[in-house]
Design a protein around this motif. Structure first.
Motif, PDB file in Angstrom:
ATOM      1  N   SER A 120      82.498 -41.640 -31.887  1.00 26.31           N
ATOM      2  CA  SER A 120      81.602 -42.719 -31.435  1.00 26.31           C
ATOM      3  C   SER A 120      80.881 -42.310 -30.167  1.00 26.31           C
ATOM      4  CB  SER A 120      82.400 -43.996 -31.159  1.00 26.31           C
ATOM      5  OG  SER A 120      81.566 -45.024 -30.617  1.00 26.31           O
ATOM      6  N   THR A 121      79.688 -42.837 -29.986  1.00 18.92           N
ATOM      7  CA  THR A 121      79.040 -42.746 -28.685  1.00 18.92           C
ATOM      8  C   THR A 121      79.725 -43.725 -27.736  1.00 18.92           C
ATOM      9  OG1 THR A 121      77.388 -44.381 -29.360  1.00 18.92           O
ATOM     10  CG2 THR A 121      76.794 -42.050 -29.599  1.00 18.92           C
ATOM     11  N   ALA A 122      79.552 -43.482 -26.443  1.00 21.13           N
ATOM     12  CA  ALA A 122      80.076 -44.389 -25.420  1.00 21.13           C
ATOM     13  C   ALA A 122      78.939 -45.070 -24.676  1.00 21.13           C
ATOM     14  CB  ALA A 122      80.959 -43.632 -24.437  1.00 21.13           C
ATOM     15  N   CYS A 123      77.852 -44.335 -24.477  1.00 18.56           N
ATOM     16  CA  CYS A 123      76.723 -44.878 -23.723  1.00 18.56           C
ATOM     17  C   CYS A 123      75.526 -43.958 -23.911  1.00 18.56           C
ATOM     18  CB  CYS A 123      77.061 -44.994 -22.231  1.00 18.56           C
ATOM     19  SG  CYS A 123      77.586 -43.431 -21.493  1.00 18.56           S
ATOM     20  N   GLN A 124      74.400 -44.401 -23.413  1.00 15.72           N
ATOM     21  CA  GLN A 124      73.209 -43.561 -23.416  1.00 15.72           C
ATOM     22  C   GLN A 124      72.458 -43.766 -22.109  1.00 15.72           C
ATOM     23  OE1 GLN A 124      71.064 -44.738 -26.914  1.00 15.72           O
ATOM     24  NE2 GLN A 124      70.464 -46.710 -26.089  1.00 15.72           N
ATOM     25  N   VAL A 125      71.567 -42.815 -21.807  1.00 16.27           N
ATOM     26  CA  VAL A 125      70.872 -42.855 -20.527  1.00 16.27           C
ATOM     27  C   VAL A 125      69.457 -42.311 -20.689  1.00 16.27           C
ATOM     28  CG1 VAL A 125      71.728 -40.560 -19.853  1.00 16.27           C
ATOM     29  CG2 VAL A 125      71.018 -42.185 -18.077  1.00 16.27           C
ATOM     30  N   GLN A 126      68.540 -42.903 -19.959  1.00 17.78           N
ATOM     31  CA  GLN A 126      67.186 -42.369 -19.863  1.00 17.78           C
ATOM     32  C   GLN A 126      67.107 -41.449 -18.648  1.00 17.78           C
ATOM     33  OE1 GLN A 126      63.916 -45.132 -20.055  1.00 17.78           O
ATOM     34  NE2 GLN A 126      64.954 -46.476 -21.521  1.00 17.78           N
ATOM     35  N   PHE A 127      66.003 -40.724 -18.574  1.00 14.10           N
ATOM     36  CA  PHE A 127      65.734 -39.874 -17.424  1.00 14.10           C
ATOM     37  C   PHE A 127      64.549 -40.427 -16.649  1.00 14.10           C
ATOM     38  CE2 PHE A 127      67.481 -37.211 -20.810  1.00 14.10           C
ATOM     39  CZ  PHE A 127      68.644 -36.810 -20.187  1.00 14.10           C
ATOM     40  N   GLY A 128      64.514 -40.093 -15.377  1.00 14.09           N
ATOM     41  CA  GLY A 128      63.415 -40.547 -14.531  1.00 14.09           C
ATOM     42  C   GLY A 128      62.785 -39.396 -13.788  1.00 14.09           C
ATOM     43  N   PHE A 129      61.485 -39.471 -13.590  1.00 17.94           N
ATOM     44  CA  PHE A 129      60.741 -38.471 -12.816  1.00 17.94           C
ATOM     45  C   PHE A 129      60.049 -39.207 -11.685  1.00 17.94           C
ATOM     46  CE2 PHE A 129      57.497 -35.541 -11.558  1.00 17.94           C
ATOM     47  CZ  PHE A 129      57.952 -34.270 -11.902  1.00 17.94           C
ATOM     48  N   LEU A 198      64.756 -36.655  -0.720  1.00 21.23           N
ATOM     49  CA  LEU A 198      64.671 -37.663   0.335  1.00 21.23           C
ATOM     50  C   LEU A 198      64.318 -37.034   1.678  1.00 21.23           C
ATOM     51  CD1 LEU A 198      67.780 -39.826  -0.626  1.00 21.23           C
ATOM     52  CD2 LEU A 198      65.374 -40.290  -1.136  1.00 21.23           C
ATOM     53  N   GLY A 199      64.692 -35.761   1.855  1.00 19.55           N
ATOM     54  CA  GLY A 199      64.379 -35.057   3.097  1.00 19.55           C
ATOM     55  C   GLY A 199      63.020 -34.393   3.098  1.00 19.55           C
ATOM     56  N   GLY A 200      62.325 -34.447   1.960  1.00 21.13           N
ATOM     57  CA  GLY A 200      60.987 -33.866   1.878  1.00 21.13           C
ATOM     58  C   GLY A 200      60.962 -32.385   1.570  1.00 21.13           C
ATOM     59  N   GLN A 201      62.145 -31.774   1.310  1.00 23.33           N
ATOM     60  CA  GLN A 201      62.170 -30.339   1.025  1.00 23.33           C
ATOM     61  C   GLN A 201      61.655 -30.013  -0.384  1.00 23.33           C
ATOM     62  OE1 GLN A 201      65.008 -31.806   2.480  1.00 23.33           O
ATOM     63  NE2 GLN A 201      64.416 -31.060   4.505  1.00 23.33           N
ATOM     64  N   VAL A 202      61.806 -30.959  -1.303  1.00 22.82           N
ATOM     65  CA  VAL A 202      61.239 -30.809  -2.636  1.00 22.82           C
ATOM     66  C   VAL A 202      60.438 -32.075  -2.924  1.00 22.82           C
ATOM     67  CG1 VAL A 202      63.299 -31.764  -3.774  1.00 22.82           C
ATOM     68  CG2 VAL A 202      61.747 -30.307  -5.065  1.00 22.82           C
ATOM     69  N   PRO A 203      59.202 -31.937  -3.421  1.00 19.73           N
ATOM     70  CA  PRO A 203      58.344 -33.129  -3.560  1.00 19.73           C
ATOM     71  C   PRO A 203      58.722 -34.066  -4.693  1.00 19.73           C
ATOM     72  CG  PRO A 203      57.201 -31.161  -4.337  1.00 19.73           C
ATOM     73  CD  PRO A 203      58.469 -30.691  -3.697  1.00 19.73           C
ATOM     74  N   ALA A 204      59.268 -33.529  -5.787  1.00 19.52           N
ATOM     75  CA  ALA A 204      59.544 -34.351  -6.963  1.00 19.52           C
ATOM     76  C   ALA A 204      60.898 -33.975  -7.545  1.00 19.52           C
ATOM     77  CB  ALA A 204      58.448 -34.177  -8.009  1.00 19.52           C
ATOM     78  N   PHE A 205      61.448 -34.882  -8.344  1.00 19.21           N
ATOM     79  CA  PHE A 205      62.755 -34.627  -8.953  1.00 19.21           C
ATOM     80  C   PHE A 205      62.797 -35.272 -10.329  1.00 19.21           C
ATOM     81  CE2 PHE A 205      67.356 -35.185  -9.599  1.00 19.21           C
ATOM     82  CZ  PHE A 205      67.798 -33.908  -9.261  1.00 19.21           C
ATOM     83  N   SER A 206      63.446 -34.577 -11.257  1.00 20.37           N
ATOM     84  CA  SER A 206      63.683 -35.087 -12.602  1.00 20.37           C
ATOM     85  C   SER A 206      65.181 -35.190 -12.803  1.00 20.37           C
ATOM     86  CB  SER A 206      63.075 -34.124 -13.643  1.00 20.37           C
ATOM     87  OG  SER A 206      63.314 -34.582 -14.959  1.00 20.37           O
ATOM     88  N   GLY A 207      65.677 -36.395 -13.074  1.00 17.12           N
ATOM     89  CA  GLY A 207      67.127 -36.566 -13.168  1.00 17.12           C
ATOM     90  C   GLY A 207      67.509 -37.775 -13.997  1.00 17.12           C
ATOM     91  N   LEU A 208      68.800 -38.007 -14.085  1.00 18.36           N
ATOM     92  CA  LEU A 208      69.295 -39.206 -14.763  1.00 18.36           C
ATOM     93  C   LEU A 208      68.770 -40.448 -14.066  1.00 18.36           C
ATOM     94  CD1 LEU A 208      73.058 -38.249 -15.258  1.00 18.36           C
ATOM     95  CD2 LEU A 208      71.248 -38.127 -16.966  1.00 18.36           C
ATOM     96  N   LEU A 209      68.547 -41.488 -14.827  1.00 19.61           N
ATOM     97  CA  LEU A 209      68.036 -42.719 -14.245  1.00 19.61           C
ATOM     98  C   LEU A 209      68.953 -43.225 -13.131  1.00 19.61           C
ATOM     99  CD1 LEU A 209      65.818 -44.824 -14.329  1.00 19.61           C
ATOM    100  CD2 LEU A 209      67.086 -46.026 -16.120  1.00 19.61           C
ATOM    101  N   GLY A 210      70.255 -43.058 -13.324  1.00 19.05           N
ATOM    102  CA  GLY A 210      71.198 -43.496 -12.303  1.00 19.05           C
ATOM    103  C   GLY A 210      71.045 -42.784 -10.975  1.00 19.05           C
TER     104      GLY A 210
END
Length: 327
Positions: A120-129, A198-210
């Protein structure tokens, strides 16, 4: 390429007593359940493992413990599953990518979908950019970000939790579909990547929605788009990539439980029923939501079909992208 360090942790199999399978009619009872997790304690996969494992204790099994076997992109835990008896006493909880994507990306992986018995699946997640303070405040959606990235090609970088992760692939697909060059910066997990964002060292991030939820609430980061077919209930004001013109950029990930190859249909159904009851409990749903995860159960048949469909899809996609990584 630099080889990833492989390490083992928490080998608790020797601490467990032999499992006892006592069947009465259609009821299956396990004395000791071991839930394998291919990632270290503290992450989302570990959290899902522990939440569900706790609920399985006293229902599916007398005792249920999580056994973390991190390393080699989840392969160490899978190897342990393959060595285990298919009697219902050992399960693997894994993100979908480990089974459906990694065999196509990582060189040296020798497992296929037939090596697992779906439960069975337990959960699912979207990604955010999204972006942080390293990008002008005028960037408020994905299209304005791409215009900025095209005009500032030297600074057009995005981070992700790891090379070969689904958030990494999301960025690659965004670059391909927009025809804007985006430089990928891999991190060892989401925490250091979000810290640099958050510190400005990288302009963008792609990660889990959480990864985004704590920071968009404070205004320290701007989530520009999410990857689901529909907007997430956790971020209803954030549009999807599809809404913004990227019709083919639809991606989500499920976390699923698997038994070793050879487990009977009855054993798989008993495990699936217990998992479904666990993830439908309110405290589990609420705990998952705090991590950006949406509780979601399935039957063994449904999970098996989904797993094989996504395996074939990623095989075609990875061939087109030409991505290969050495473990």
């Amino acid at each position: 390429m630099t080889k990833r360090r492989i390490f083992m942790a928490g080998a608790m199999s020797g601490l467990l007593l032999p499992s006892i399978h006592a069947q009465t009619g259609t009821n299956t009872r396990i004395r000791n359940l071991r839930v394998l997790c291919g990632f270290p304690p503290g992450g989302a996969t570990d959290a899902v493992s522990r939440r569900v494992s706790d609920k399985l204790q006293g229902s599916y099994a007398d005792v249920s413990l999580v056994d973390n076997r991190p390393g080699a992109a989840g392969r160490i835990a899978i190897d342990e599953l393959k060595r285990s008896k298919p009697d219902g006493s050992t399960m693997l909880l894994t993100p979908a990518a480990v089974i459906t994507l990694f065999p196509h990306i990582y060189e040296g992986i020798n497992y296929k979908t037939d090596d697992f018995t779906p439960t069975s699946t337990a959960c699912q997640v979207q990604f955010g950019f999204g972006v942080g303070p390293g990008v002008p405040s005028s960037v408020t959606d994905i299209n304005s970000y791409l215009r900025w990235a095209k005009a500032n090609s030297g600074a057009a970088s995005y981070g992700s939790p790891a090379t070969g992760s689904l958030p990494h692939i999301l960025g690659v697909l965004l670059a391909n579909q927009s025809r804007v060059a985006l430089n990928h910066i891999p991190y060892k997990g989401s925490a250091p990547g979000m810290s640099d964002l958050l510190g400005g060292q990288v302009p963008a991030f792609s990660g889990l929605l959480g990864d985004w939820l704590p920071h968009i609430k404070t205004g320290k980061a701007r989530l520009l788009a999410t990857s689901g077919k529909e907007r997430s209930a956790l971020t209803p004001n954030v549009p999807t990539f599809a809404e913004l013109g990227f019709k083919d950029l639809v991606m989500s990930e499920w976390y699923g439980f698997f038994l070793p190859k050879g487990a009977t249909k009855e054993t798989a159904n008993a495990a699936a029923d217990a998992i479904a009851k666990a993830v439908r409990q309110k405290d589990v749903i609420d705990a998952f939501a705090q991590l950006g995860l949406e509780a979601s159960a399935s039957t063994p048949t449904e999970l098996g079909i989904r797993m094989k469909e996504e395996f074939r899809l990623w095989e075609t996609t990875v061939q087109k992208l030409g991505i290969k990584i050495e473990i």
